[in-house]
Motif scaffolding. Structure first.
Motif, PDB file in Angstrom:
ATOM      1  N   SER A   1      21.890   4.639 -12.218  1.00  0.00           N
ATOM      2  CA  SER A   1      20.662   5.412 -11.998  1.00  0.00           C
ATOM      3  C   SER A   1      19.506   4.722 -12.720  1.00  0.00           C
ATOM      4  O   SER A   1      19.694   4.108 -13.772  1.00  0.00           O
ATOM      5  CB  SER A   1      20.820   6.846 -12.528  1.00  0.00           C
ATOM      6  OG  SER A   1      19.574   7.539 -12.441  1.00  0.00           O
ATOM      7  N   HIS A   2      18.291   4.845 -12.134  1.00  0.00           N
ATOM      8  CA  HIS A   2      17.081   4.331 -12.768  1.00  0.00           C
ATOM      9  C   HIS A   2      16.362   5.433 -13.542  1.00  0.00           C
ATOM     10  O   HIS A   2      15.327   5.164 -14.149  1.00  0.00           O
ATOM     11  CB  HIS A   2      16.126   3.752 -11.708  1.00  0.00           C
ATOM     12  CG  HIS A   2      16.613   2.470 -11.092  1.00  0.00           C
ATOM     13  ND1 HIS A   2      16.329   1.227 -11.619  1.00  0.00           N
ATOM     14  CD2 HIS A   2      17.400   2.251 -10.004  1.00  0.00           C
ATOM     15  CE1 HIS A   2      16.887   0.301 -10.873  1.00  0.00           C
ATOM     16  NE2 HIS A   2      17.549   0.892  -9.888  1.00  0.00           N
ATOM     17  N   ASP A   3      16.900   6.648 -13.541  1.00  0.00           N
ATOM     18  CA  ASP A   3      16.269   7.796 -14.204  1.00  0.00           C
ATOM     19  C   ASP A   3      16.964   8.042 -15.548  1.00  0.00           C
ATOM     20  O   ASP A   3      18.122   8.471 -15.584  1.00  0.00           O
ATOM     21  CB  ASP A   3      16.387   9.032 -13.314  1.00  0.00           C
ATOM     22  CG  ASP A   3      15.637  10.240 -13.884  1.00  0.00           C
ATOM     23  OD1 ASP A   3      15.257  10.210 -15.076  1.00  0.00           O
ATOM     24  OD2 ASP A   3      15.441  11.208 -13.139  1.00  0.00           O
ATOM     25  N   PRO A   4      16.256   7.810 -16.680  1.00  0.00           N
ATOM     26  CA  PRO A   4      16.900   8.012 -17.998  1.00  0.00           C
ATOM     27  C   PRO A   4      17.403   9.428 -18.204  1.00  0.00           C
ATOM     28  O   PRO A   4      18.432   9.646 -18.844  1.00  0.00           O
ATOM     29  CB  PRO A   4      15.789   7.664 -18.999  1.00  0.00           C
ATOM     30  CG  PRO A   4      14.831   6.804 -18.235  1.00  0.00           C
ATOM     31  CD  PRO A   4      14.884   7.302 -16.819  1.00  0.00           C
ATOM     32  N   ARG A   5      16.663  10.434 -17.632  1.00  0.00           N
ATOM     33  CA  ARG A   5      17.117  11.825 -17.813  1.00  0.00           C
ATOM     34  C   ARG A   5      18.409  12.086 -17.048  1.00  0.00           C
ATOM     35  O   ARG A   5      19.304  12.794 -17.507  1.00  0.00           O
ATOM     36  CB  ARG A   5      16.011  12.775 -17.355  1.00  0.00           C
ATOM     37  CG  ARG A   5      14.794  12.779 -18.280  1.00  0.00           C
ATOM     38  CD  ARG A   5      13.617  13.505 -17.696  1.00  0.00           C
ATOM     39  NE  ARG A   5      13.113  12.810 -16.498  1.00  0.00           N
ATOM     40  CZ  ARG A   5      12.002  13.145 -15.855  1.00  0.00           C
ATOM     41  NH1 ARG A   5      11.287  14.182 -16.278  1.00  0.00           N
ATOM     42  NH2 ARG A   5      11.605  12.475 -14.793  1.00  0.00           N
ATOM     43  N   GLU A   6      18.496  11.494 -15.859  1.00  0.00           N
ATOM     44  CA  GLU A   6      19.721  11.654 -15.077  1.00  0.00           C
ATOM     45  C   GLU A   6      20.892  10.952 -15.762  1.00  0.00           C
ATOM     46  O   GLU A   6      22.029  11.432 -15.730  1.00  0.00           O
ATOM     47  CB  GLU A   6      19.510  11.094 -13.669  1.00  0.00           C
ATOM     48  CG  GLU A   6      20.703  11.321 -12.738  1.00  0.00           C
ATOM     49  CD  GLU A   6      20.467  10.780 -11.339  1.00  0.00           C
ATOM     50  OE1 GLU A   6      21.255  11.098 -10.440  1.00  0.00           O
ATOM     51  OE2 GLU A   6      19.499  10.016 -11.153  1.00  0.00           O
TER      52      GLU A   6
ATOM     53  N   TYR B   1      28.195  -1.854 -20.672  1.00  0.00           N
ATOM     54  CA  TYR B   1      27.273  -0.751 -20.380  1.00  0.00           C
ATOM     55  C   TYR B   1      25.859  -1.100 -20.826  1.00  0.00           C
ATOM     56  O   TYR B   1      25.664  -1.788 -21.832  1.00  0.00           O
ATOM     57  CB  TYR B   1      27.754   0.511 -21.112  1.00  0.00           C
ATOM     58  CG  TYR B   1      26.754   1.645 -21.119  1.00  0.00           C
ATOM     59  CD1 TYR B   1      26.711   2.565 -20.079  1.00  0.00           C
ATOM     60  CD2 TYR B   1      25.855   1.794 -22.171  1.00  0.00           C
ATOM     61  CE1 TYR B   1      25.793   3.609 -20.088  1.00  0.00           C
ATOM     62  CE2 TYR B   1      24.932   2.831 -22.185  1.00  0.00           C
ATOM     63  CZ  TYR B   1      24.901   3.738 -21.137  1.00  0.00           C
ATOM     64  OH  TYR B   1      23.989   4.762 -21.163  1.00  0.00           O
ATOM     65  N   PHE B   2      24.846  -0.634 -20.066  1.00  0.00           N
ATOM     66  CA  PHE B   2      23.465  -0.694 -20.533  1.00  0.00           C
ATOM     67  C   PHE B   2      22.792   0.639 -20.203  1.00  0.00           C
ATOM     68  O   PHE B   2      23.145   1.327 -19.245  1.00  0.00           O
ATOM     69  CB  PHE B   2      22.690  -1.864 -19.907  1.00  0.00           C
ATOM     70  CG  PHE B   2      22.355  -1.685 -18.434  1.00  0.00           C
ATOM     71  CD1 PHE B   2      21.189  -1.035 -18.034  1.00  0.00           C
ATOM     72  CD2 PHE B   2      23.209  -2.176 -17.457  1.00  0.00           C
ATOM     73  CE1 PHE B   2      20.889  -0.883 -16.685  1.00  0.00           C
ATOM     74  CE2 PHE B   2      22.909  -2.026 -16.110  1.00  0.00           C
ATOM     75  CZ  PHE B   2      21.753  -1.370 -15.713  1.00  0.00           C
ATOM     76  N   GLY B   3      21.824   1.011 -21.042  1.00  0.00           N
ATOM     77  CA  GLY B   3      21.093   2.261 -20.839  1.00  0.00           C
ATOM     78  C   GLY B   3      19.812   2.261 -21.628  1.00  0.00           C
ATOM     79  O   GLY B   3      19.539   1.363 -22.415  1.00  0.00           O
ATOM     80  N   GLY B   4      18.975   3.299 -21.403  1.00  0.00           N
ATOM     81  CA  GLY B   4      17.694   3.388 -22.096  1.00  0.00           C
ATOM     82  C   GLY B   4      16.606   3.794 -21.140  1.00  0.00           C
ATOM     83  O   GLY B   4      16.845   4.504 -20.137  1.00  0.00           O
ATOM     84  N   ALA B   5      15.369   3.360 -21.438  1.00  0.00           N
ATOM     85  CA  ALA B   5      14.216   3.733 -20.616  1.00  0.00           C
ATOM     86  C   ALA B   5      14.311   3.150 -19.212  1.00  0.00           C
ATOM     87  O   ALA B   5      13.624   3.600 -18.297  1.00  0.00           O
ATOM     88  CB  ALA B   5      12.927   3.265 -21.280  1.00  0.00           C
ATOM     89  N   CYS B   6      15.153   2.131 -19.030  1.00  0.00           N
ATOM     90  CA  CYS B   6      15.265   1.467 -17.725  1.00  0.00           C
ATOM     91  C   CYS B   6      16.196   2.214 -16.776  1.00  0.00           C
ATOM     92  O   CYS B   6      16.166   1.994 -15.568  1.00  0.00           O
ATOM     93  CB  CYS B   6      15.780   0.054 -17.905  1.00  0.00           C
ATOM     94  SG  CYS B   6      14.730  -0.985 -18.952  1.00  0.00           S
TER      95      CYS B   6
END
Length: 362
Positions: free
Chosen positions: A129-134, A148-153
């Motif tokens: 997903s491109h939505d950090p909240r999702e 794994y990668f995550g954050g504002a992106c």
């Protein structure tokens, strides 16, 4: 507050004014725009907090200068607006680690740009997903060896970097196949001393690193042939104490290393009669009772002991069996091949390696 010198100034500060008082141009709060009296036809504005003056002295501004504004050419400076009034109405936040700035210059953020997001066009990047909240609500796992990668992106998985493949241009590299799937079906063996390689790059064999060859410029190295195939057909023997060498480099003989001879400069009790071993066979000499005679490839002579100088127990070439002279007088012990027994008076006893000066005593 405007300084008195800024308002009054010294009399006659401007030669065009007789008996007048002009703002002192030496005052850092005084900023002349022109010295022409009354500044006819000149239109100017002063920075907030400054006061204009126009009189017979000229015109300009009195008061502290406005602070230097963040440079919009600086890539770390990000203006939202240059209008202070508009900034009062705008609601925005800076992305950490950026910091907010505002005032007469406008408003915006200062700091490094947000990190670059993994490129979704890269085949090694797989966005969930491109939505950090999702992403906070999604539960997923990456398949090893993905990371794994995550954050504002957003969030997702990234494939590991492709391994460095053996270079097919290297003459030591022999590919059987570049297709990993085909490699799973192929049955082959590498010829010793080659080594097998396989994986995402394909499969094949790698030659071992070439050995370091004896240097033919070394006077101690004597090549019979540089051709390994010819060496298999040649029958030769090295003259003792030379040693044979052979292999991919060719074959030949190597002279032994020069022996470590007793040095009179580093060990004064050494006294040479001759440095020529052949001459030593013809010389008849005797050493004093406190000295030991030696005769070998270094020459011949006598070795004494320095007064109260015992072999250094910290010397790696010295191996004490006991430091007690009384025990040494009653013990029987043997040294390893090549070592020499020592038992000087008052020192103890043990064994000396061949490189120790006293090891040449006979």
């Amino acid at each position: 507050m405007i300084s008195a010198s800024a308002i009054l100034g010294p009399l006659g500060c401007d030669p065009q004014v007789i008996g007048g008082s002009c703002p002192d141009p030496r005052d850092p709060d005084v900023h002349y725009i022109s010295r022409v009296p009354e500044c006819p036809g000149l239109d100017f504005d002063c920075s907030p907090g400054q006061e204009p003056f126009i009189d017979e002295c000229g015109c300009g501004c009195i008061g502290p200068e406005a602070p230097a504004c963040p440079d919009p050419r600086d890539p770390a400076v990000h203006y939202v607006s240059r209008d202070p009034r508009e900034c009062e109405l705008i609601d925005f936040a800076c992305s950490p680690p950026q910091e907010y700035f505002g005032g007469a210059c406008g408003c915006g953020c200062i700091g490094p740009e947000a990190p670059a997001c993994p490129d979704p066009r890269d085949p090694a990047v797989h966005y969930v997903s491109h939505d950090p909240r999702e992403c906070e609500l999604i539960d997923f796992a990456c398949s090893p060896p993905q990371e794994y990668f995550g954050g504002a992106c957003g969030c997702g998985c990234i494939d590991p970097e492709a391994p460095a493949c053996p270079d097919p241009r290297d003459p030591a590299v022999h590919y059987v196949s570049h297709d990993p799937r085909e490699c799973e079906l192929i049955d082959f063996a590498c010829s010793p001393p080659q080594e097998y390689f396989g994986g995402a790059c394909g499969c094949g064999c790698i030659d071992p690193e070439a050995p370091a060859c004896p240097d033919p410029r070394d006077p101690a190295v004597h090549y019979v042939s540089h051709d390994p195939r010819e060496c298999e057909l040649i029958d030769f023997a090295c003259s003792p104490p030379q040693e044979y060498f052979g292999g991919a480099c060719g074959c030949g003989c190597i002279d032994p290393g020069a022996p470590a001879c007793p040095d009179p400069e580093s060990y004064p009790p050494v006294r040479y009669v001759s440095h020529d071993p052949e001459e030593c066979h013809l010389i008849d000499f005797r050493c004093s009772p406190s000295e030991t005679q030696f005769s070998d490839e270094c020459g011949c002579g006598c070795i004494g002991t320095e007064p109260s100088a015992c072999p250094d127990p910290t010397d790696p070439a010295v191996h004490y069996k006991s430091l007690d002279p009384n025990k040494c007088s009653m013990w029987f012990f043997a040294c390893e091949v090549g070592q020499t027994i020592f038992n000087p008076e008052g020192c103890g006893c043990g064994c000396l390696d061949p490189e120790h000066p006293l090891a040449h005593a006979r």
